[in-house]
Design a protein around this motif. Structure first.
Motif, PDB file in Angstrom:
ATOM      1  N   GLY A 211      72.029  82.882 -24.046  1.00  0.00           N
ATOM      2  CA  GLY A 211      71.984  81.458 -24.362  1.00  0.00           C
ATOM      3  C   GLY A 211      73.352  80.815 -24.323  1.00  0.00           C
ATOM      4  N   HIS A 212      74.366  81.525 -24.802  1.00  0.00           N
ATOM      5  CA  HIS A 212      75.736  80.989 -24.781  1.00  0.00           C
ATOM      6  C   HIS A 212      76.231  80.825 -23.355  1.00  0.00           C
ATOM      7  CE1 HIS A 212      79.883  80.342 -26.055  1.00  0.00           C
ATOM      8  NE2 HIS A 212      80.255  81.278 -25.198  1.00  0.00           N
ATOM      9  N   GLU A 213      75.936  81.816 -22.502  1.00  0.00           N
ATOM     10  CA  GLU A 213      76.378  81.736 -21.107  1.00  0.00           C
ATOM     11  C   GLU A 213      75.755  80.543 -20.384  1.00  0.00           C
ATOM     12  OE1 GLU A 213      75.559  85.396 -19.177  1.00  0.00           O
ATOM     13  OE2 GLU A 213      77.219  86.497 -20.127  1.00  0.00           O
ATOM     14  N   ARG A 214      74.542  80.157 -20.799  1.00  0.00           N
ATOM     15  CA  ARG A 214      73.842  79.051 -20.133  1.00  0.00           C
ATOM     16  C   ARG A 214      73.960  77.741 -20.901  1.00  0.00           C
ATOM     17  NH1 ARG A 214      68.332  82.050 -17.904  1.00  0.00           N
ATOM     18  NH2 ARG A 214      69.426  83.683 -16.740  1.00  0.00           N
ATOM     19  N   ASN A 215      74.801  77.745 -21.922  1.00  0.00           N
ATOM     20  CA  ASN A 215      75.052  76.530 -22.706  1.00  0.00           C
ATOM     21  C   ASN A 215      73.804  75.994 -23.407  1.00  0.00           C
ATOM     22  OD1 ASN A 215      77.861  76.352 -22.019  1.00  0.00           O
ATOM     23  ND2 ASN A 215      77.260  75.558 -20.012  1.00  0.00           N
ATOM     24  N   PHE A 216      72.905  76.910 -23.805  1.00  0.00           N
ATOM     25  CA  PHE A 216      71.769  76.494 -24.609  1.00  0.00           C
ATOM     26  C   PHE A 216      72.249  76.142 -26.012  1.00  0.00           C
ATOM     27  CE2 PHE A 216      68.694  79.436 -22.080  1.00  0.00           C
ATOM     28  CZ  PHE A 216      68.701  78.519 -21.028  1.00  0.00           C
ATOM     29  N   SER A 217      71.567  75.221 -26.637  1.00  0.00           N
ATOM     30  CA  SER A 217      71.902  74.878 -28.013  1.00  0.00           C
ATOM     31  C   SER A 217      71.433  75.997 -28.944  1.00  0.00           C
ATOM     32  CB  SER A 217      71.237  73.567 -28.421  1.00  0.00           C
ATOM     33  OG  SER A 217      69.826  73.708 -28.459  1.00  0.00           O
ATOM     34  N   ALA A 218      72.011  76.011 -30.162  1.00  0.00           N
ATOM     35  CA  ALA A 218      71.587  77.008 -31.141  1.00  0.00           C
ATOM     36  C   ALA A 218      70.109  76.828 -31.484  1.00  0.00           C
ATOM     37  CB  ALA A 218      72.430  76.887 -32.410  1.00  0.00           C
ATOM     38  N   THR A 219      69.648  75.582 -31.491  1.00  0.00           N
ATOM     39  CA  THR A 219      68.235  75.316 -31.766  1.00  0.00           C
ATOM     40  C   THR A 219      67.342  75.937 -30.707  1.00  0.00           C
ATOM     41  OG1 THR A 219      68.802  73.233 -32.857  1.00  0.00           O
ATOM     42  CG2 THR A 219      66.522  73.502 -32.128  1.00  0.00           C
ATOM     43  N   SER A 220      67.758  75.834 -29.444  1.00  0.00           N
ATOM     44  CA  SER A 220      66.957  76.395 -28.357  1.00  0.00           C
ATOM     45  C   SER A 220      66.857  77.910 -28.474  1.00  0.00           C
ATOM     46  CB  SER A 220      67.565  76.011 -27.006  1.00  0.00           C
ATOM     47  OG  SER A 220      67.569  74.609 -26.830  1.00  0.00           O
ATOM     48  N   ILE A 224      63.429  80.299 -29.190  1.00  0.00           N
ATOM     49  CA  ILE A 224      63.023  81.477 -28.414  1.00  0.00           C
ATOM     50  C   ILE A 224      62.773  82.657 -29.346  1.00  0.00           C
ATOM     51  CG2 ILE A 224      63.714  83.110 -26.621  1.00  0.00           C
ATOM     52  CD1 ILE A 224      65.377  80.838 -25.384  1.00  0.00           C
ATOM     53  N   PHE A 225      63.674  82.852 -30.319  1.00  0.00           N
ATOM     54  CA  PHE A 225      63.475  83.913 -31.300  1.00  0.00           C
ATOM     55  C   PHE A 225      62.185  83.683 -32.090  1.00  0.00           C
ATOM     56  CE2 PHE A 225      68.079  85.187 -31.179  1.00  0.00           C
ATOM     57  CZ  PHE A 225      67.846  86.527 -30.955  1.00  0.00           C
ATOM     58  N   SER A 226      61.934  82.441 -32.464  1.00  0.00           N
ATOM     59  CA  SER A 226      60.727  82.125 -33.230  1.00  0.00           C
ATOM     60  C   SER A 226      59.471  82.400 -32.417  1.00  0.00           C
ATOM     61  CB  SER A 226      60.758  80.662 -33.674  1.00  0.00           C
ATOM     62  OG  SER A 226      61.837  80.413 -34.547  1.00  0.00           O
ATOM     63  N   PHE A 263      61.652  92.724 -19.011  1.00  0.00           N
ATOM     64  CA  PHE A 263      63.109  92.889 -19.098  1.00  0.00           C
ATOM     65  C   PHE A 263      63.763  92.763 -17.725  1.00  0.00           C
ATOM     66  CE2 PHE A 263      62.440  94.386 -23.371  1.00  0.00           C
ATOM     67  CZ  PHE A 263      63.635  94.077 -24.019  1.00  0.00           C
ATOM     68  N   ALA A 264      63.040  93.123 -16.673  1.00  0.00           N
ATOM     69  CA  ALA A 264      63.609  92.999 -15.327  1.00  0.00           C
ATOM     70  C   ALA A 264      63.782  91.537 -14.924  1.00  0.00           C
ATOM     71  CB  ALA A 264      62.727  93.730 -14.320  1.00  0.00           C
ATOM     72  N   VAL A 265      62.838  90.676 -15.302  1.00  0.00           N
ATOM     73  CA  VAL A 265      62.883  89.272 -14.863  1.00  0.00           C
ATOM     74  C   VAL A 265      63.571  88.357 -15.887  1.00  0.00           C
ATOM     75  CG1 VAL A 265      60.783  89.597 -13.522  1.00  0.00           C
ATOM     76  CG2 VAL A 265      60.622  88.662 -15.831  1.00  0.00           C
ATOM     77  N   TYR A 266      63.727  88.825 -17.116  1.00  0.00           N
ATOM     78  CA  TYR A 266      64.226  87.967 -18.203  1.00  0.00           C
ATOM     79  C   TYR A 266      65.535  87.249 -17.851  1.00  0.00           C
ATOM     80  CZ  TYR A 266      64.043  86.641 -23.169  1.00  0.00           C
ATOM     81  OH  TYR A 266      63.929  85.942 -24.342  1.00  0.00           O
ATOM     82  N   PRO A 267      66.579  87.968 -17.395  1.00  0.00           N
ATOM     83  CA  PRO A 267      67.850  87.274 -17.142  1.00  0.00           C
ATOM     84  C   PRO A 267      67.843  86.393 -15.900  1.00  0.00           C
ATOM     85  CG  PRO A 267      68.024  89.573 -16.518  1.00  0.00           C
ATOM     86  CD  PRO A 267      66.676  89.412 -17.159  1.00  0.00           C
ATOM     87  N   LEU A 268      66.750  86.441 -15.120  1.00  0.00           N
ATOM     88  CA  LEU A 268      66.667  85.635 -13.905  1.00  0.00           C
ATOM     89  C   LEU A 268      66.012  84.280 -14.154  1.00  0.00           C
ATOM     90  CD1 LEU A 268      65.424  88.443 -11.453  1.00  0.00           C
ATOM     91  CD2 LEU A 268      67.795  87.703 -11.868  1.00  0.00           C
ATOM     92  N   LEU A 269      65.413  84.101 -15.310  1.00  0.00           N
ATOM     93  CA  LEU A 269      64.657  82.878 -15.590  1.00  0.00           C
ATOM     94  C   LEU A 269      65.595  81.755 -16.016  1.00  0.00           C
ATOM     95  CD1 LEU A 269      61.656  84.464 -17.529  1.00  0.00           C
ATOM     96  CD2 LEU A 269      61.812  83.895 -15.106  1.00  0.00           C
ATOM     97  N   PRO A 270      65.481  80.575 -15.399  1.00  0.00           N
ATOM     98  CA  PRO A 270      66.445  79.498 -15.676  1.00  0.00           C
ATOM     99  C   PRO A 270      66.061  78.579 -16.842  1.00  0.00           C
ATOM    100  CG  PRO A 270      65.064  78.905 -13.810  1.00  0.00           C
ATOM    101  CD  PRO A 270      64.627  80.273 -14.235  1.00  0.00           C
ATOM    102  N   ALA A 271      64.786  78.426 -17.109  1.00  0.00           N
ATOM    103  CA  ALA A 271      64.341  77.404 -18.064  1.00  0.00           C
ATOM    104  C   ALA A 271      64.032  78.013 -19.422  1.00  0.00           C
ATOM    105  CB  ALA A 271      63.102  76.687 -17.523  1.00  0.00           C
ATOM    106  N   ILE A 272      64.210  77.203 -20.461  1.00  0.00           N
ATOM    107  CA  ILE A 272      63.967  77.667 -21.818  1.00  0.00           C
ATOM    108  C   ILE A 272      62.498  78.032 -22.009  1.00  0.00           C
ATOM    109  CG2 ILE A 272      63.940  76.939 -24.241  1.00  0.00           C
ATOM    110  CD1 ILE A 272      66.465  75.335 -23.683  1.00  0.00           C
ATOM    111  N   TRP A 273      61.579  77.220 -21.441  1.00  0.00           N
ATOM    112  CA  TRP A 273      60.163  77.515 -21.644  1.00  0.00           C
ATOM    113  C   TRP A 273      59.767  78.839 -21.006  1.00  0.00           C
ATOM    114  CZ3 TRP A 273      56.668  78.291 -17.749  1.00  0.00           C
ATOM    115  CH2 TRP A 273      57.010  77.845 -16.478  1.00  0.00           C
TER     116      TRP A 273
END
Length: 370
Positions: A211-220, A224-226, A263-273
């Motif tokens: 999330g930090h690398e992609r500049n996601f907010s802490a809320t975002s 995802i954790f929730s 886990f293979a596709v997780y880091p390739l996904l661009p959108a939060i949803w």
């Protein structure tokens, strides 16, 4: 207690190193003593071990109520971790013995798994709210009430629940823990269990970095954790009603295959949803996996030594949760966050192969009746 003790220590000005050692203390004592306690449950059944677990949990809160010195707080953390871990080992062992089929065992382990999920949701809110409104003494007083209330539930359990036969007591007394690791099916299940623990631990460690690398907010990132936590909680509530339709020995094969793909596709996904969807899938799959693993572990355990096998699983879990974050920190620096996800995917493929080996080893589909 995991919320209250670090917050209180931070308020007293202790360093981050001390806080880290304090958090590690929750896992240290149960990791060192769980095996002995597991053997104890195999000999003495349900009530005496449960009273010991309750006493440890209660005493930890009482210590914190009367003292906030560092030695007292470290002791309380160790006692709290031991009480919680020992109580879960006893409950899992007894619950398994109260049923006689694989389907029933899947259901009962699903119900048991709800306890830490609900406790992990309610406990921090209760503790934080009381600490903010009335101070930490009030929070510790409330935490002392909870194990006290559990005494009433213990008294409702039949006196002979979990009692071992003479043959089982002899087996528990004569066997050595090292002998358990010679059982091929048990070794495979323990490795599979560690892979599951490592998978959600990697997710917890790597997601904030991603999330930090992609500049996601802490809320975002929090959302995802929730999504993961909510899906895990929901599936544990639903699983007892659908366990009859699940081939429990094949669940690890299917579930670990799904985890490897996620886990293979997780880091390739661009959108939060998209990440939320993957996190929810992780929660669902891991929520289904754990009761299945516990059922197969029951099948693979020698007669009279189920408590010891559960304790061995608990010990390995505690040690991995203590040591793995150090490995994640090193590997994250060497291969990046995407490499961590992909390495976990490869490891989960190993878990799929081990799960297939377990199925082929012809572990009985209907466990022995106690």
């Amino acid at each position: 207690m995991r919320v209250a003790l670090p917050l209180q220590a931070l308020g007293q000005g202790y360093s981050k190193f001390v806080i880290g050692f304090l958090v590690a203390s929750f896992a240290l004592l149960p990791a060192l003593t769980a095996l002995k306690f597991g053997r104890f449950t195999d000999r003495y059944g349900y009530h005496v071990p449960t009273f010991i677990a309750i006493a440890l949990s209660l005493f930890s809160a009482v210590i914190c109520f009367f003292s906030n010195s560092l030695p007292a707080v470290l002791l309380a953390a160790g006692l709290c971790g031991a009480g919680s871990g020992f109580g879960m080992i006893t409950i899992q062992r007894t619950a398994s013995r109260l049923v006689s089929s694989a389907t029933q065992r899947m259901k009962v382990f699903s119900w048991v798994a709800l306890a830490p999920a609900i406790g992990g949701s309610v406990g921090p809110v209760l503790t934080g709210g009381l600490a903010d409104a009335f101070g930490f003494k009030a929070a510790f007083a409330a935490l002392a009430v909870l194990p006290t209330l559990s005494l009433f539930a213990v008294l409702l359990v039949p006196a002979n629940a979990g009692s071992a036969t003479v043959e089982e007591r002899q087996a528990a007394a004569s066997g050595k823990t090292w002998d358990l690791l010679k059982i091929t099916a048990l070794k495979r299940i323990l490795v599979i269990n560690l892979l599951v623990v490592a998978s959600w631990d990697v997710h917890s460690f790597a997601l904030p970095i991603l999330g930090h690398e992609r500049n996601f907010s802490a809320t975002s990132v929090g959302i995802i954790f929730s999504a993961y936590a909510g899906a895990s909680l929901i599936v544990r509530g639903v699983l007892p009603f659908v366990a009859s339709f699940l081939p429990y020995q094949w669940v690890p094969v299917i579930a670990l295959s799904c985890l490897a793909v996620v886990f293979a596709v997780y880091p390739l996904l661009p959108a939060i949803w998209m990440l939320m969807t993957c996190a929810m899938l992780l929660g669902v799959v891991i929520g289904v996996l754990q009761p299945s693993i516990m059922s197969i572990l029951n099948d693979a355990s020698p007669v009279g030594r189920l408590g010891e096998c559960l304790a061995l699983r608990s010990t390995l879990n505690q040690l991995s949760l203590t040591l793995l974050p150090l490995a994640y920190g090193v590997s994250g620096g060497l291969m990046g966050v995407a490499g961590m996800f992909w390495s976990m995917s490869i490891a989960l493929c190993l878990g799929v192969w081990l799960s297939l080996c377990v199925v082929r080893s012809q572990v009985p589909s209907e466990p022995r009746s106690f």
